[in-house]
Design a protein around this motif. Structure first.
Motif, PDB file in Angstrom:
ATOM      1  N   LEU A 116      11.315  94.548  -2.130  1.00 42.30           N
ATOM      2  CA  LEU A 116      10.033  94.057  -2.609  1.00 42.30           C
ATOM      3  C   LEU A 116       8.773  94.757  -2.103  1.00 42.30           C
ATOM      4  CD1 LEU A 116      10.970  90.035  -2.656  1.00 42.30           C
ATOM      5  CD2 LEU A 116      10.539  91.608  -4.693  1.00 42.30           C
ATOM      6  N   ARG A 117       8.898  94.980  -0.943  1.00 49.71           N
ATOM      7  CA  ARG A 117       7.812  95.672  -0.019  1.00 49.71           C
ATOM      8  C   ARG A 117       7.456  97.210  -0.461  1.00 49.71           C
ATOM      9  NH1 ARG A 117       3.969  97.780   1.265  1.00 49.71           N
ATOM     10  NH2 ARG A 117       2.937  97.651   3.613  1.00 49.71           N
ATOM     11  N   ALA A 118       8.851  97.758  -0.762  1.00 48.95           N
ATOM     12  CA  ALA A 118       8.630  99.081  -1.188  1.00 48.95           C
ATOM     13  C   ALA A 118       8.230  99.336  -2.793  1.00 48.95           C
ATOM     14  CB  ALA A 118      10.197  99.866  -0.685  1.00 48.95           C
ATOM     15  N   ALA A 119       8.703  98.211  -3.379  1.00 49.00           N
ATOM     16  CA  ALA A 119       8.240  98.177  -4.840  1.00 49.00           C
ATOM     17  C   ALA A 119       6.870  97.783  -4.978  1.00 49.00           C
ATOM     18  CB  ALA A 119       9.337  97.187  -5.513  1.00 49.00           C
ATOM     19  N   CYS A 120       6.099  97.346  -4.171  1.00 50.32           N
ATOM     20  CA  CYS A 120       4.506  96.872  -4.222  1.00 50.32           C
ATOM     21  C   CYS A 120       3.806  97.845  -4.786  1.00 50.32           C
ATOM     22  CB  CYS A 120       4.138  96.598  -2.864  1.00 50.32           C
ATOM     23  SG  CYS A 120       2.308  95.915  -2.965  1.00 50.32           S
ATOM     24  N   ARG A 121       3.146  97.530  -6.095  1.00 50.79           N
ATOM     25  CA  ARG A 121       2.288  98.521  -6.634  1.00 50.79           C
ATOM     26  C   ARG A 121       0.627  98.184  -6.578  1.00 50.79           C
ATOM     27  NH1 ARG A 121       4.656  97.240 -12.669  1.00 50.79           N
ATOM     28  NH2 ARG A 121       4.332  95.223 -12.793  1.00 50.79           N
ATOM     29  N   CYS A 122       0.553  97.587  -5.435  1.00 49.28           N
ATOM     30  CA  CYS A 122      -1.188  97.413  -5.212  1.00 49.28           C
ATOM     31  C   CYS A 122      -1.759  98.612  -5.217  1.00 49.28           C
ATOM     32  CB  CYS A 122      -1.241  96.363  -4.196  1.00 49.28           C
ATOM     33  SG  CYS A 122      -1.357  97.177  -2.499  1.00 49.28           S
ATOM     34  N   GLY A 123      -2.893  98.562  -5.163  1.00 53.71           N
ATOM     35  CA  GLY A 123      -3.663  99.983  -5.010  1.00 53.71           C
ATOM     36  C   GLY A 123      -3.282 100.722  -3.771  1.00 53.71           C
ATOM     37  N   ASP A 124      -3.386 100.065  -2.682  1.00 55.25           N
ATOM     38  CA  ASP A 124      -3.064 100.764  -1.535  1.00 55.25           C
ATOM     39  C   ASP A 124      -1.875 101.457  -1.480  1.00 55.25           C
ATOM     40  OD1 ASP A 124      -5.585  99.891  -0.439  1.00 55.25           O
ATOM     41  OD2 ASP A 124      -4.869  98.322   0.814  1.00 55.25           O
ATOM     42  N   CYS A 125      -0.847 100.584  -1.922  1.00 57.04           N
ATOM     43  CA  CYS A 125       0.688 101.029  -1.863  1.00 57.04           C
ATOM     44  C   CYS A 125       0.561 102.371  -2.720  1.00 57.04           C
ATOM     45  CB  CYS A 125       1.535 100.165  -2.242  1.00 57.04           C
ATOM     46  SG  CYS A 125       1.795  98.988  -0.905  1.00 57.04           S
ATOM     47  N   ARG A 126       0.074 102.374  -4.005  1.00 62.04           N
ATOM     48  CA  ARG A 126       0.087 103.393  -4.831  1.00 62.04           C
ATOM     49  C   ARG A 126      -0.589 104.558  -4.455  1.00 62.04           C
ATOM     50  NH1 ARG A 126      -0.525 100.271 -10.518  1.00 62.04           N
ATOM     51  NH2 ARG A 126      -2.561  99.748  -9.497  1.00 62.04           N
TER      52      ARG A 126
ATOM     53  N   GLY B 152       1.853  92.277   7.637  1.00 65.41           N
ATOM     54  CA  GLY B 152       0.665  91.798   7.409  1.00 65.41           C
ATOM     55  C   GLY B 152       0.057  92.125   5.825  1.00 65.41           C
ATOM     56  N   HIS B 153       1.045  92.803   5.000  1.00 66.38           N
ATOM     57  CA  HIS B 153       0.620  93.350   3.813  1.00 66.38           C
ATOM     58  C   HIS B 153       0.474  92.013   2.776  1.00 66.38           C
ATOM     59  CE1 HIS B 153      -0.297  96.052   0.678  1.00 66.38           C
ATOM     60  NE2 HIS B 153       0.715  95.702   0.077  1.00 66.38           N
ATOM     61  N   ASP B 154      -0.436  91.658   2.239  1.00 69.65           N
ATOM     62  CA  ASP B 154      -0.542  90.567   1.431  1.00 69.65           C
ATOM     63  C   ASP B 154      -1.267  91.033   0.127  1.00 69.65           C
ATOM     64  OD1 ASP B 154      -3.036  90.923   2.035  1.00 69.65           O
ATOM     65  OD2 ASP B 154      -3.393  88.916   2.764  1.00 69.65           O
TER      66      ASP B 154
HETATM   67 ZN   LIG Z   1       0.982  96.995  -1.425  1.00 64.80          ZN
END
Ligand SMILES: [Zn+2]
Length: 88
Positions: A31-41, A72-74
């Motif tokens: 799930l963490r690796a799949a995060c597609r929030c702006g920061d992760c992208r 800490g990523h939320d």
């Molecule tokens: Zn993210």
């Protein structure tokens, strides 16, 4: 109209979802690796890999779940339809 889960069960290692037509278990690291929030992208927020754990899951309206991770990523918002896709 996306399918809503009948039950959500959060453990540090796994998010378990029960759907009307089955169940899925999603590992925290996936799930963490799949995060597609702006920061992760943008590559500004990096997972610390397999060590990451889930610390909280908050409903976002009726369409999604916000996941909080031990690093800490939320900022990750996971729509139910996407969680169903991730589990297959
Ligand atoms: Zn993210």
């Amino acid at each position: 109209m996306s399918t809503l889960p009948e039950a959500v069960d959060l453990t540090p290692a796994t998010l378990r979802l029960r759907w009307p037509d089955g169940a899925s278990a999603l590992p925290a690291a996936r799930l963490r690796a799949a995060c597609r929030c702006g920061d992760c992208r943008a590559g500004r927020s990096r997972s610390d890999g397999a060590a990451v754990q889930l610390t909280d899951a908050l409903p976002v309206g009726r369409y999604a779940l916000q996941l909080v991770f031990s690093d800490g990523h939320d900022r990750g918002i996971y729509p139910w339809a996407w969680l169903r896709e991730l589990a297959t």
